[in-house]
Every structure is written in C-alpha cells, then in structure tokens.
Scaffold this motif. Structure first.
Motif, PDB file in Angstrom:
ATOM      1  N   GLU A 179      29.389 120.272 -61.174  1.00 28.02           N
ATOM      2  CA  GLU A 179      28.146 119.566 -61.494  1.00 28.02           C
ATOM      3  C   GLU A 179      28.303 118.529 -62.593  1.00 28.02           C
ATOM      4  OE1 GLU A 179      29.300 122.706 -63.273  1.00 28.02           O
ATOM      5  OE2 GLU A 179      27.684 123.510 -62.024  1.00 28.02           O
ATOM      6  N   TYR A 220      15.968 118.329 -66.036  1.00 30.59           N
ATOM      7  CA  TYR A 220      16.276 117.868 -64.677  1.00 30.59           C
ATOM      8  C   TYR A 220      15.035 117.892 -63.795  1.00 30.59           C
ATOM      9  CZ  TYR A 220      16.126 122.704 -63.004  1.00 30.59           C
ATOM     10  OH  TYR A 220      15.710 123.967 -62.663  1.00 30.59           O
ATOM     11  N   ARG A 221      15.120 117.145 -62.713  1.00 30.23           N
ATOM     12  CA  ARG A 221      14.131 117.169 -61.651  1.00 30.23           C
ATOM     13  C   ARG A 221      14.871 117.233 -60.305  1.00 30.23           C
ATOM     14  NH1 ARG A 221      11.101 118.117 -65.026  1.00 30.23           N
ATOM     15  NH2 ARG A 221       9.015 117.316 -65.477  1.00 30.23           N
ATOM     16  N   GLU A 222      14.275 117.947 -59.369  1.00 30.09           N
ATOM     17  CA  GLU A 222      14.788 117.979 -58.007  1.00 30.09           C
ATOM     18  C   GLU A 222      13.776 117.314 -57.086  1.00 30.09           C
ATOM     19  OE1 GLU A 222      15.691 122.003 -57.002  1.00 30.09           O
ATOM     20  OE2 GLU A 222      17.477 122.078 -58.289  1.00 30.09           O
ATOM     21  N   GLN A 248      19.330 116.498 -57.282  1.00 31.18           N
ATOM     22  CA  GLN A 248      19.018 116.983 -58.621  1.00 31.18           C
ATOM     23  C   GLN A 248      19.469 115.917 -59.616  1.00 31.18           C
ATOM     24  OE1 GLN A 248      21.165 120.002 -61.262  1.00 31.18           O
ATOM     25  NE2 GLN A 248      19.480 121.238 -60.463  1.00 31.18           N
ATOM     26  N   GLU A 266      17.730 127.954 -49.227  1.00 27.49           N
ATOM     27  CA  GLU A 266      17.566 126.552 -49.623  1.00 27.49           C
ATOM     28  C   GLU A 266      18.470 125.614 -48.837  1.00 27.49           C
ATOM     29  OE1 GLU A 266      17.924 126.145 -53.866  1.00 27.49           O
ATOM     30  OE2 GLU A 266      15.853 126.806 -54.191  1.00 27.49           O
ATOM     31  N   SER A 291      18.475 117.233 -50.575  1.00 31.91           N
ATOM     32  CA  SER A 291      17.803 117.340 -51.866  1.00 31.91           C
ATOM     33  C   SER A 291      18.712 116.803 -52.959  1.00 31.91           C
ATOM     34  CB  SER A 291      17.422 118.793 -52.168  1.00 31.91           C
ATOM     35  OG  SER A 291      18.576 119.598 -52.315  1.00 31.91           O
TER      36      SER A 291
END
Length: 441
Positions: A282, A65-67, A54, A420, A52
């Motif tokens: 991050e 943000y989008r994942e 981000q 996750e 995944s």
C-alpha cells in the motif's frame, strides 16, 4: 481502457496537490463470473464488473482516507476524487499527529499482466457438471480478470492484472456428510479437475461407513495440504509479524531469542515468482521475489512493514501494513503420495481443518476442529470416518520435534474469499505426517 483511465486520474490528482501534501491511491478492480451450484444444478449465475479506489491524503504528520467507486469514466471519477480530496483537506488538520506515519518514497514503477486460459463463460456448466451429475455437488465457481494498481505523489506507479479461476466445492452423502475440494489457477486443467473429482468420489464412498469414535489424546496424524493451509493462516494473525514480536505477542519470539527451533525438515518462504499476487504494497514498495522466513527450522526473517521499521529502527522488507503472508510456500519433503497411508500406519488422516484460533500465541499453540473427510487408519488402511474432533497443539511440536515427514508434492490452496472483492493468492503447501498430534475433545 481501465489502465489508461487510472493513469489519467492519477495525473489529475497529482496536479491538484498543494504544497507539502502527499497521497497514495490504490485500486481494486475485477470482471468476474460467478456460478453457484447445488445438487449438481445451477442455482445462481451472474457477472460482476466492479472497481473501488482508496485515496490517502497526508499532510503535516497526519493522514486520512476515502474510498469511492472506480468507473473508468474520467469525468465521473475526477469529480468523485475532487470531492474526496476536499473532504480530506477538512478532516486531516483535525486529527492527531502520527509520529510513525510513513510517507511514500522511492521511484518504483512496474507493470505485470498475466493472461490465463479460462473456461469460456458459456461453457462452464457443460464443462463442470457432466462429471458430477450423479452426485450432490455443491459449490461456487468464480473466474475472470482481477486488477490491483497503485500510484502516489512521488511518481511511483504499479499495475497488476491477472486472469484466474477458483472452484470451491463439496460432495455430500445422503446423511449430510461431506467431502470438500478446491481447484484454482490461471489455466483450466481438465485432467486435474477429473483427478480431483475422482479422489473426492473415493473419499465420499468411505464417508458412508459408520464413524469411529476417537478418544481424546495424542495420535500419529497425516494433515493434507488443505489442512496445512488452514494452519498457515494463523501466521498472519500476529505470528510472523515483526510488530507483533516487538510487542511481545509473536509465536516466533522464542525462536528470535534463540530458545527454540523447528524441525530441519521445515522451510517457509514468501514466493512471488508464480505471479498470482502483486509484489507491491500500500506504499508502492516492492517485496523481494523470494523472502526466506524459516530455513531448515531456523527463523531468518519476519515480515517488517515500513511503519514497524520506523518505530523500532529496523529495515523494512516490503511487507504490508498488516505484516501478513501474501504468497507463502512450504517446501516439500520426500514422502511419496502412494506411501502416505503406509507411513502413517495407524492414526488419523485429516483432509481439512476449520475454526482455528490461537489458544496461546506466544507458545505457538493453536486450536481448531477437524472438518470434511477425516478418517481413522489402521496398518496403512482407511477403516472409517471419524466424528469431529478438537485439536490443541503447538507449532513447536507439529512443525518441530514431532514432524515425521513432508510429502514430495505440493498443492496450491487458493484464497477463495469474495468479501468486497475476489481475493488473490493462496498457500502452496505439501502434506505432512506428525507424531503425537494432540486432540482435546
């Protein structure tokens, strides 16, 4: 190759940026084998290949943000990333400004790859089960490759991959009492597995005795490394955080003000030398290989993110946005393993704790329950298991004035979370004996 696919996607995103836009892109990826055991039999088995991404887009003091999934197929991932960027460009201008938004900066580039020696996938069952075939052995084995990666608009780029395994198991008596054990690392150690199972067997035989009722009060107590690791998790809940201190909520604020100290026997640091977790955060910032937090009972550093540093005019030290511990180590003492019961003399032996919470964070007071293979000891001999107890005590006591001794050995207690994705890292901790540990129920 996943790394090449990630790098190509990063270049594609960089080429699409408009003036004054910035981005960060982080990757979580794994290729893992999972086997679930119950009654020393395989109940569920399978593999997971998952990734995944981000994507954070920043513009004009705003960000969102989008994942989305990472497949490794450039055409597919590029289309998904384009759609995410288009949505973010619509969303970001509608958000309020963030005066403490930290933009990526610097020129850090790193690559770490840690190959392990894991049990071959088709040999896990034949390796684990023979030693426990006569036991009610229940647990989960997880192993494989885990990847963490980062890139941003200013050219920073990091890649981290490691092979690792964890075995989280319990042995049960006929009436449902349990002994818990964990084993983890990058290289399978058959001798360590045998030793851990034999130790669990010995504790299991003691669990068949009638439990001894314990009245609430204060008792001399030995806490095994697994119990210490549970206590350490509390420090990531606003304990060692600079932001929490600035807002008046840290358990170490009294030390920061010079009002309190811990025992000179107690030293805590972040230690990334094992290579079990990536050093980058991050924002692509690199934490020091080692960062002293508490040295011989004195607070020397708190975890400080760039956002906290910007808000309060401080210097960041590579911490994550949440300012939580990532690779903590408590240094050992001088108590031999064979001398634990003799030194404890009379009191409680706690193998594990659970259900921990702050009962009063500013004073360092933690509450929780005993769990699994906890015993009453008299004159250096284990007499009987105990019924579950609730404790409530301050770290200024059990890591302070009441700290009697730390063991001269440490155990690595892994983070076995799989919500996750499979988690990395854990706590490297010794056991400890404390005086007058407080039990309330």
């Amino acid at each position: 190759m996943l790394e090449a696919s990630f790098n190509q996607l990063v270049n594609e995103i960089r080429s699409q940026l408009q003036p004054d836009e910035q981005f960060t892109l982080t990757l979580n990826c794994e290729q893992s084998q999972f086997i679930r055991f119950n009654h020393a039999k395989v109940r569920q088995t399978g593999t997971v290949n998952d990734g995944s991404l981000q994507l954070v887009l920043m513009h004009n003091h705003r960000s969102s943000y989008r994942e989305f999934p990472f497949t490794g197929n450039l055409e597919c991932d590029h289309q998904t990333a384009q759609a995410a960027i288009a949505l973010l460009r619509e969303e970001v201008p509608q958000l309020p400004e963030n005066p403490y938004l930290v933009l990526p900066s610097g020129n850090h580039i790193s690559r770490e790859s840690h190959a392990g020696k894991l049990i071959a996938a088709d040999q896990v069952v034949s390796t684990l089960l023979p030693m426990v075939s006569d036991l009610d052995f229940t647990g989960i084995y997880a192993a494989g490759s885990v990847i963490r990666a980062y890139a941003d608009s200013v050219g920073q780029q990091h890649w981290f991959d490691t092979d690792s395994y964890s075995l989280d198991y319990s042995l049960f008596t006929a009436d449902g009492q349990a002994v818990k054990g964990t084993l983890a690392g990058s290289t399978w150690d058959e001798a360590a597995y045998q030793s851990r199972i034999e130790e669990s067997r010995a504790q299991l035989s003691l669990m068949s005795n009638a439990p001894k009722p314990i009245q609430r009060g204060q008792y001399r107590t030995y806490l095994a490394p697994a119990a210490i690791a549970e206590l350490m998790t509390m420090l990531s809940w606003g304990g060692i955080s600079e932001s929490s201190h600035q807002q008046g909520g840290s358990c170490f604020s009294a030390m920061r003000r010079g009002e309190k100290k811990l025992s000179p026997k107690f030293t805590l640091k972040e230690n990334f030398t094992s290579g079990l977790v990536p050093r980058f955060n991050e924002l692509g910032e690199i934490a020091p290989l080692e960062l002293a937090l508490i040295e011989s009972g004195e607070l020397v550093n708190m975890l400080t993110s760039s956002a906290t540093a910007k808000e309060y005019g401080l210097e960041a030290n590579g911490a994550t946005q949440g300012e939580e511990l990532r690779s903590p180590e408590i240094l050992p003492g001088d108590l031999d393993h064979d001398a634990i019961l003799k030194t404890l003399d009379t009191g409680l032996y706690l193998s594990n704790l659970h259900y921990l919470n702050w009962s009063d964070r500013p004073t360092g007071r933690i509450t929780g329950m005993t769990r699994y293979a906890c015993f009453w000891v008299e004159k250096g001999e284990i007499i009987a298991p105990i019924e579950n107890l609730r404790f409530d005590d301050s770290l200024y006591q059990f890591w302070g004035d009441n700290l009697v001794a730390l063991t001269n050995f440490q155990e690595f207690i892994p983070d076995i979370g799989t919500y996750e994705h499979r988690n990395l890292g854990g706590v490297l901790a010794p056991g400890m004996i404390v005086e007058d540990f407080t039990y309330t129920l």
